[in-house]
Design an enzyme around this catalytic site. Structure first.
Site, PDB file in Angstrom:
ATOM      1  N   CYS A   1      -4.711   2.507  -3.555  1.00 47.43           N
ATOM      2  CA  CYS A   1      -3.506   3.031  -3.059  1.00 47.43           C
ATOM      3  C   CYS A   1      -2.277   1.947  -3.305  1.00 47.43           C
ATOM      4  CB  CYS A   1      -3.426   3.103  -1.584  1.00 47.43           C
ATOM      5  SG  CYS A   1      -4.776   4.649  -1.182  1.00 47.43           S
TER       6      CYS A   1
ATOM      7  N   GLN B   1      -4.277  -5.337   6.868  1.00 48.82           N
ATOM      8  CA  GLN B   1      -5.423  -6.330   6.442  1.00 48.82           C
ATOM      9  C   GLN B   1      -5.225  -7.631   7.290  1.00 48.82           C
ATOM     10  OE1 GLN B   1      -7.693  -5.369   4.476  1.00 48.82           O
ATOM     11  NE2 GLN B   1      -7.083  -3.297   3.649  1.00 48.82           N
TER      12      GLN B   1
ATOM     13  N   HIS C   1       0.853  -1.210  -0.205  1.00 48.83           N
ATOM     14  CA  HIS C   1      -0.032  -0.028  -0.023  1.00 48.83           C
ATOM     15  C   HIS C   1       0.874   1.407   0.102  1.00 48.83           C
ATOM     16  CE1 HIS C   1      -2.641   2.892   1.677  1.00 48.83           C
ATOM     17  NE2 HIS C   1      -3.746   2.211   1.533  1.00 48.83           N
TER      18      HIS C   1
ATOM     19  N   LYS D   1     -10.213  -0.619  10.666  1.00 49.17           N
ATOM     20  CA  LYS D   1     -10.590  -1.887   9.861  1.00 49.17           C
ATOM     21  C   LYS D   1     -10.969  -3.199  10.537  1.00 49.17           C
ATOM     22  CE  LYS D   1      -7.289  -0.248   6.206  1.00 49.17           C
ATOM     23  NZ  LYS D   1      -7.999   0.145   5.347  1.00 49.17           N
TER      24      LYS D   1
ATOM     25  N   ASP E   1       3.299  -4.560   7.959  1.00 51.10           N
ATOM     26  CA  ASP E   1       1.990  -3.770   7.893  1.00 51.10           C
ATOM     27  C   ASP E   1       0.658  -4.675   8.231  1.00 51.10           C
ATOM     28  OD1 ASP E   1      -0.268  -2.618   7.108  1.00 51.10           O
ATOM     29  OD2 ASP E   1       0.379  -1.830   5.141  1.00 51.10           O
TER      30      ASP E   1
HETATM   31  C1  PLP Z   1      -2.270  -2.989   3.578  1.00 44.14           C
HETATM   32  C2  PLP Z   1      -2.656  -1.675   4.124  1.00 44.14           C
HETATM   33  N1  PLP Z   1      -1.788  -0.954   4.491  1.00 44.14           N
HETATM   34  C3  PLP Z   1      -1.867   0.318   5.146  1.00 44.14           C
HETATM   35  C4  PLP Z   1      -3.064   0.771   4.772  1.00 44.14           C
HETATM   36  C5  PLP Z   1      -3.316   2.201   5.302  1.00 44.14           C
HETATM   37  O1  PLP Z   1      -4.280   2.475   6.465  1.00 44.14           O
HETATM   38  P1  PLP Z   1      -4.638   3.792   7.198  1.00 44.14           P
HETATM   39  O2  PLP Z   1      -5.234   4.678   5.811  1.00 44.14           O
HETATM   40  O3  PLP Z   1      -5.604   3.131   8.005  1.00 44.14           O
HETATM   41  O4  PLP Z   1      -3.433   4.354   7.592  1.00 44.14           O
HETATM   42  C6  PLP Z   1      -4.148   0.212   4.148  1.00 44.14           C
HETATM   43  C7  PLP Z   1      -5.554   0.710   3.827  1.00 44.14           C
HETATM   44  O5  PLP Z   1      -6.352   0.555   3.302  1.00 44.14           O
HETATM   45  C8  PLP Z   1      -3.993  -1.222   3.713  1.00 44.14           C
HETATM   46  O6  PLP Z   1      -4.976  -1.659   3.341  1.00 44.14           O
END
Ligand code: PLP
Length: 405
Positions: free
Chosen positions: A361, A200, A120, A223, A197
């Protein structure tokens, strides 16, 4: 798992959109909130609201107990040995940036950061900026054609130059679950620190940061049924000790004189200013809620729904699915003939079906897939097979509407 009982905890699901019953299939973007989490927020604001850590009065003590209690619950939920290892942030993005700003001063032009092309933007752009700032090299792990990391080639990308390895636990596009424990062990052999990270991952299955042995693990509350505005940086104590505070001010100091200041111990030295008290309390309530259902049951339900969606969608004419057809967590990414994903999304919305369309993203991953954008349907504990059928019927109508084959 009693999905009907679970759905009754989520008032928002019981509505019509464009005259059709809502099928909310966008939980990978943000999950809905159960009444239990909303009640915890109400309890805090209606009865306990006060600032934390400072006030010596009943409300201040209750607020502090609830805030620190949420930290302890969160630590236990992800297998962290100690509550001190949980730093509250706004979200995953802020947690990654906290490490990127506070840990990476030590990197030199001889050093390398290794990430994957499936990250992401939140776990890619901060490392691009770090590489620019420190003059070090950013490298990308190789992917196999099905989107999984090529574990056979990975050792070629690791060397004593590698100082940090950062990767996602579950891809928000491909749905793959990366072998994070195996990669952490390989990275540790060359002396690199590892950041995972888990945005998910944590919502969908039991995560054990101690078993993974990673140095940092980050995720977002929103999430996993908690409110927006609360996220988590977990770290091994020795890794967190290496972070220089990134925000300075109230709440994070031990002493201040006109000349100099000293910092509180972990984790408070990394939480400057009044924190998101209600968000943390909401996260604690979300942890209680998910645990009351059981992470194993949530995983089994999510896996079954994802497998069913893959089966239904791959049988539909004109549907191209991206990523592997098995072993996916919680989401299916696809395109319908040559109809633009935004057009698909618009027609689905007319049918009451909420999905995501765009680059998610993950622009570099879209280029790797050779598409400008995709459609993504994602599932959580409150979704049903009937909603997958609604998606399939709505896609069929989309195909007819655009005259696609
Ligand atoms: C794999 C992953 N990493 C990071 C993020 C970023 O999360 P946040 O916008 O809550 O910081 C997301 C959000 O869609 C994601 O799916």
């Amino acid at each position: 798992m009693d999905t009907a009982a679970i759905r009754s905890d989520f008032p928002i699901l019981h509505q019509t959109v464009n005259g059709k019953p809502l099928a909310y299939l966008d939980s990978a973007a943000t999950a809905q909130k159960p009444r239990q989490v909303l009640d915890a927020l109400n309890q805090y604001y209606l009865h306990d609201n006060a600032n934390v850590h400072r006030a010596v009065h009943a409300l201040g003590e209750r607020a502090t107990l609830a805030y620190e209690g949420a930290r302890a619950k969160t630590a236990r939920f992800i297998g962290a040995p100690h509550a001190r290892q949980i730093v509250f942030t706004r979200n995953t993005t802020e947690a990654v940036n906290l490490v990127a700003y506070s840990w990476t001063d030590r990197l030199t032009p001889d050093d390398e950061i290794l990430i994957t092309p499936m990250e992401h933007h939140s776990n890619m752009v901060p490392w691009q900026q770090t590489a620019l700032r420190q003059g070090c090299r950013l490298r990308y792990m190789p992917l196999r054609p099905d989107g999984n990391i090529d574990m056979q080639k990975l050792p070629e990308y690791l060397s004593p130059r590698t100082k940090l390895v950062a990767l996602t636990h579950v891809s928000n596009v491909l749905g793959v679950t990366n072998p994070v424990a195996e990669i952490t062990a390989l990275a540790h052999q060359v002396g690199a620190r590892v950041l995972i990270d888990g945005a998910q991952g944590v919502p969908h299955f039991k995560v054990d940061v101690t078993a993974i042995d990673c140095d940092f693990y980050v995720f977002s509350g929103h999430k996993m049924c908690a409110p927006t505005g609360i996220g988590v940086l977990y770290g091994k104590l020795e890794a967190l000790e290496e972070l220089t505070p990134f925000l300075y001010g109230g709440e994070m100091i031990a002493t201040v004189s006109l000349e100099a200041s000293t910092w509180k111990e972990l984790p408070w030295r990394l939480e400057a200013g009044t924190p998101n008290i209600s968000g943390a309390i909401g996260l604690g309530a979300a942890v209680d809620y998910l645990e009351s259902i059981g992470m194993d049951a949530i995983k089994a339900h999510g896996d079954a729904l994802t497998a069913y969606a893959l089966e239904v969608l791959s049988a539909m004419p004109g549907v191209t699915i991206y990523g592997p057809l098995t072993g996916r967590t919680g989401l299916v990414t696809f395109n319908l003939a040559d109809i633009h994903p935004h057009d698909v999304s618009t027609v689905l919305d007319q049918e009451g079906v909420a999905i995501r369309a765009g680059h998610h993203c993950c622009q570099p991953l879209m280029r790797w897939l050779d598409v400008p954008a995709t459609v993504r349907a994602s599932f959580y504990l409150y979704n049903t097979a009937a909603e997958v059928d609604m998606l399939a019927q709505a896609l069929e109508r989309t195909r007819e509407f655009f005259g696609a084959r």
